[in-house]
Each structure stands twice: as structure tokens, then as C-alpha cells.
Design a protein around this motif. Structure first.
Motif, PDB file in Angstrom:
ATOM      1  N   ASN A 149       0.798  -1.231   0.000  1.00 12.58           N
ATOM      2  CA  ASN A 149       0.000   0.000   0.000  1.00 12.58           C
ATOM      3  C   ASN A 149       0.835   1.288   0.000  1.00 12.58           C
ATOM      4  O   ASN A 149       0.285   2.377   0.151  1.00 12.58           O
ATOM      5  CB  ASN A 149      -0.933   0.019   1.222  1.00 12.58           C
ATOM      6  CG  ASN A 149      -2.373   0.155   0.822  1.00 12.58           C
ATOM      7  OD1 ASN A 149      -2.835   1.249   0.534  1.00 12.58           O
ATOM      8  ND2 ASN A 149      -3.089  -0.958   0.767  1.00 12.58           N
ATOM      9  N   ILE A 166      -5.746  -0.710  -3.916  1.00  7.46           N
ATOM     10  CA  ILE A 166      -5.718  -2.179  -3.862  1.00  7.46           C
ATOM     11  C   ILE A 166      -7.166  -2.645  -3.901  1.00  7.46           C
ATOM     12  O   ILE A 166      -7.997  -2.166  -3.131  1.00  7.46           O
ATOM     13  CB  ILE A 166      -5.046  -2.696  -2.572  1.00  7.46           C
ATOM     14  CG1 ILE A 166      -3.640  -2.098  -2.379  1.00  7.46           C
ATOM     15  CG2 ILE A 166      -5.020  -4.233  -2.560  1.00  7.46           C
ATOM     16  CD1 ILE A 166      -2.548  -2.654  -3.214  1.00  7.46           C
ATOM     17  N   PRO A 200       8.861  -0.892  -2.535  1.00  3.16           N
ATOM     18  CA  PRO A 200       9.977  -1.605  -1.889  1.00  3.16           C
ATOM     19  C   PRO A 200      10.466  -2.814  -2.680  1.00  3.16           C
ATOM     20  O   PRO A 200      11.493  -3.392  -2.365  1.00  3.16           O
ATOM     21  CB  PRO A 200       9.379  -2.044  -0.553  1.00  3.16           C
ATOM     22  CG  PRO A 200       7.921  -2.178  -0.823  1.00  3.16           C
ATOM     23  CD  PRO A 200       7.582  -1.139  -1.864  1.00  3.16           C
ATOM     24  N   THR A 201       9.681  -3.220  -3.677  1.00  2.00           N
ATOM     25  CA  THR A 201      10.084  -4.345  -4.539  1.00  2.00           C
ATOM     26  C   THR A 201      10.268  -3.805  -5.964  1.00  2.00           C
ATOM     27  O   THR A 201      10.258  -2.598  -6.172  1.00  2.00           O
ATOM     28  CB  THR A 201       8.998  -5.448  -4.545  1.00  2.00           C
ATOM     29  OG1 THR A 201       7.888  -4.984  -5.318  1.00  2.00           O
ATOM     30  CG2 THR A 201       8.528  -5.797  -3.145  1.00  2.00           C
ATOM     31  N   ALA A 203       8.096  -3.929  -8.304  1.00  2.00           N
ATOM     32  CA  ALA A 203       6.790  -3.856  -8.975  1.00  2.00           C
ATOM     33  C   ALA A 203       6.623  -2.563  -9.766  1.00  2.00           C
ATOM     34  O   ALA A 203       6.063  -2.576 -10.857  1.00  2.00           O
ATOM     35  CB  ALA A 203       5.664  -4.016  -7.949  1.00  2.00           C
TER      36      ALA A 203
HETATM   37  S1  SF4 Z   1       3.245  -1.733  -6.374  1.00  2.00           S
HETATM   38 FE1  SF4 Z   1       4.938  -1.691  -4.896  1.00  2.00          FE
HETATM   39  S2  SF4 Z   1       4.444   0.043  -3.541  1.00  2.00           S
HETATM   40 FE2  SF4 Z   1       2.559  -0.474  -4.633  1.00  2.00          FE
HETATM   41  S3  SF4 Z   1       1.466  -1.897  -3.258  1.00  2.00           S
HETATM   42 FE3  SF4 Z   1       2.683  -3.135  -4.723  1.00  2.00          FE
HETATM   43  S4  SF4 Z   1       4.622  -3.536  -3.653  1.00  2.00           S
HETATM   44 FE4  SF4 Z   1       3.632  -1.839  -2.570  1.00  2.00          FE
END
Ligand code: SF4
Ligand code: FES
Length: 239
Positions: A149, A166, A200-201, A203
Motif C-alpha cells: 500500500n 488495492i 519496496p520491490t 513492482a
Molecule cells: S506496487 Fe509496490 S508500492 Fe505499490 S502496493 Fe505493490 S509492492 Fe507496494
């Protein structure tokens, strides 16, 4: 006289309004975390920061520090729980670290190193999630989203745009983009937005920046995540 809590037998001060996470960071005590960032409202979604407070488990990032708390942060049980949570995050998405541009800078990977995670323990879901490469500057690989989030909070709280949300629950949970087509190119996100840089990843990635820093010289190639997080978060608080 300042108020105190005890973490792993060490008495540390706290101020009214601080969470256990805030007080721990100020005392240079690392509690593993992924969805916590001092810039944003606590969300309590990843549960990696679970600590034991007077016999009950709770999330350090959302639970207020209160006088008389006896907190366990480091125990074999908590380490095992955190490792299992991290393993679940790995199998629920498709995290092929060696082929990800975020490798070495990824907090999920950094936490896995910290927890000495050597395997995924659970069977892989191999979820089939599409990438969104429609935007000229920003890429979303939904396979790597851990639903922390942070992009949602960054877009709302700092960029004042509400680009992300989300949606769904359990297996159907997914990151959605606020645009008429659902594609990033039709949203009003900009490359300079906080939401484009908070993930943090791997994505959410910025295009055309790949491999500027070689593998082996990246953040968690050089330092463990506890040192990186404490330095960054204390700096944020001007300490
Ligand atoms: S895209 Fe990245 S920042 Fe956004 S919810 Fe997914 S892991 Fe978290
Ligand atoms: S860091 Fe506390 S629940 Fe994620």
C-alpha cells in the motif's frame, strides 16, 4: 522524566504519540518491516513487524508505545513467524530475483537475507499477472507487488492524486490504476511523483534506468537491511 518501554530487556524512552516502531527506531533497534515508512501513515498490512507485547502479538508499526510494555522483538518464535511471512510473500508473487532490475535494492529480498531465508518453504502460486508497460516512463510488474500500500499512500498523501488502489481480497487482491482504461498511461502519474519511487520491490520501476548501478554494488549487496533502514529512518527524523 521520560516514559520508557522495554524491548528485549533494554529500557528505552518514548514520547506520547509514538508507536513501538517509532520508539525502537529512535533507539537504534531494528524491527523487520516492509509496509512501514516514516513518511506515511502506518498501514499494518505486512505483519512482518510483529512483536510480543506483554504476552500478546501485535504490529509494532501501528501499536502505540505505552508505559509498562515489556516487548519481545528477538525470539526464535518471532524469527520463524517472520521467515514464514516472507516466504509467503515470495510464493504468492513471482519474484525471480536474478532477473529483476531491483535485485540488490529490493526490500523484500533484503529482509529475506536478514532473516536467513534459504528456501520458499511453501508451494509457489505462479500467479499469472500482466505487466503494464503502457506509460512512457514508468513500468508496473504486477507479479512483484506485495500489496504494501505504499504507492497508494504516496499517491494520496504526498502527490494528492489517488493514482493507485488495492482491490479484491485473498487470491484476487490486486493493484489497480485509477484511469479510464485501467492503464498507467491514461492516469495522471508523473515520473517525479513520490508514488513512482516508493515501491519496496521491483513492482514499480522507472524505465531506462536499468543496471546503472551494477549488481554487486547495490544497497543490500553492501549493507544489511537493518543498518540501511535505521540510518534512513533516523535521518528522516533529523537524528
Ligand atoms: S506496487 Fe509496490 S508500492 Fe505499490 S502496493 Fe505493490 S509492492 Fe507496494
Ligand atoms: S511494517 Fe508493520 S505491518 Fe508492515
Amino acid at each position: 522524566m521520560s516514559k520508557t518501554i522495554t524491548i528485549d530487556g533494554k529500557e528505552i524512552p518514548y514520547e506520547d504519540g509514538q508507536t513501538i516502531m517509532d520508539a525502537a527506531i529512535a533507539a537504534d533497534i531494528y524491527i523487520p518491516h516492509l509496509c512501514h515508512d516514516p513518511d506515511y501513515e502506518p498501514h499494518g498490512s505486512c505483519k512482518l513487524c510483529t512483536v510480543n507485547v506483554n504476552g500478546r502479538n501485535c504490529s509494532a508499526c501501528t501499536f502505540p508505545a505505552l508505559e509498562g510494555q515489556n516487548i519481545i522483538n528477538q525470539s526464535a518464535d518471532l524469527e520463524q513467524d517472520r521467515k514464514r511471512i516472507t516466504q509467503m510473500l515470495f510464493v504468492e508473487g513471482n519474484h525471480f530475483c536474478p532477473s529483476c532490475e531491483k535485485t540488490g535494492d529490493c526490500q523484500l529480498q533484503g529482509v529475506a537475507y536478514y532473516l536467513d531465508m534459504h528456501d520458499n518453504h511453501f508451494p509457489h502460486f505462479f500467479a499469472n499477472r500482466e505487466m503494464d508497460a503502457s506509460h512512457p516512463d514508468i513500468l508496473i510488474d504486477h507479479n512483484r507487488c506485495i500489496f504494501c500500500n505504499l504507492c497508494v499512500r504516496a499517491s494520496q498523501e504526498k502527490d494528492h492524486k489517488n493514482v493507485f488502489a488495492i482491490s479484491g481480497r485473498g487470491m484476487n487482491k490486486h493493484l489497480i490504476v485509477n484511469s479510464i482504461t485501467g492503464k498507467l498511461k491514461d492516469s495522471n502519474i508523473h515520473i517525479n511523483d513520490h508514488a513512482a519511487h516508493i515501491c519496496p520491490t521491483g513492482a514499480i520501476l522507472i524505465k531506462r534506468t536499468g543496471y546503472k548501478v551494477p549488481i554487486g554494488e547495490r544497497t543490500y549487496d553492501k549493507q544489511k537491511i537493518d543498518a540501511v533502514a535505521l540510518a534512513k529512518e533516523n535521518k528522516h527524523h533529523g537524528r
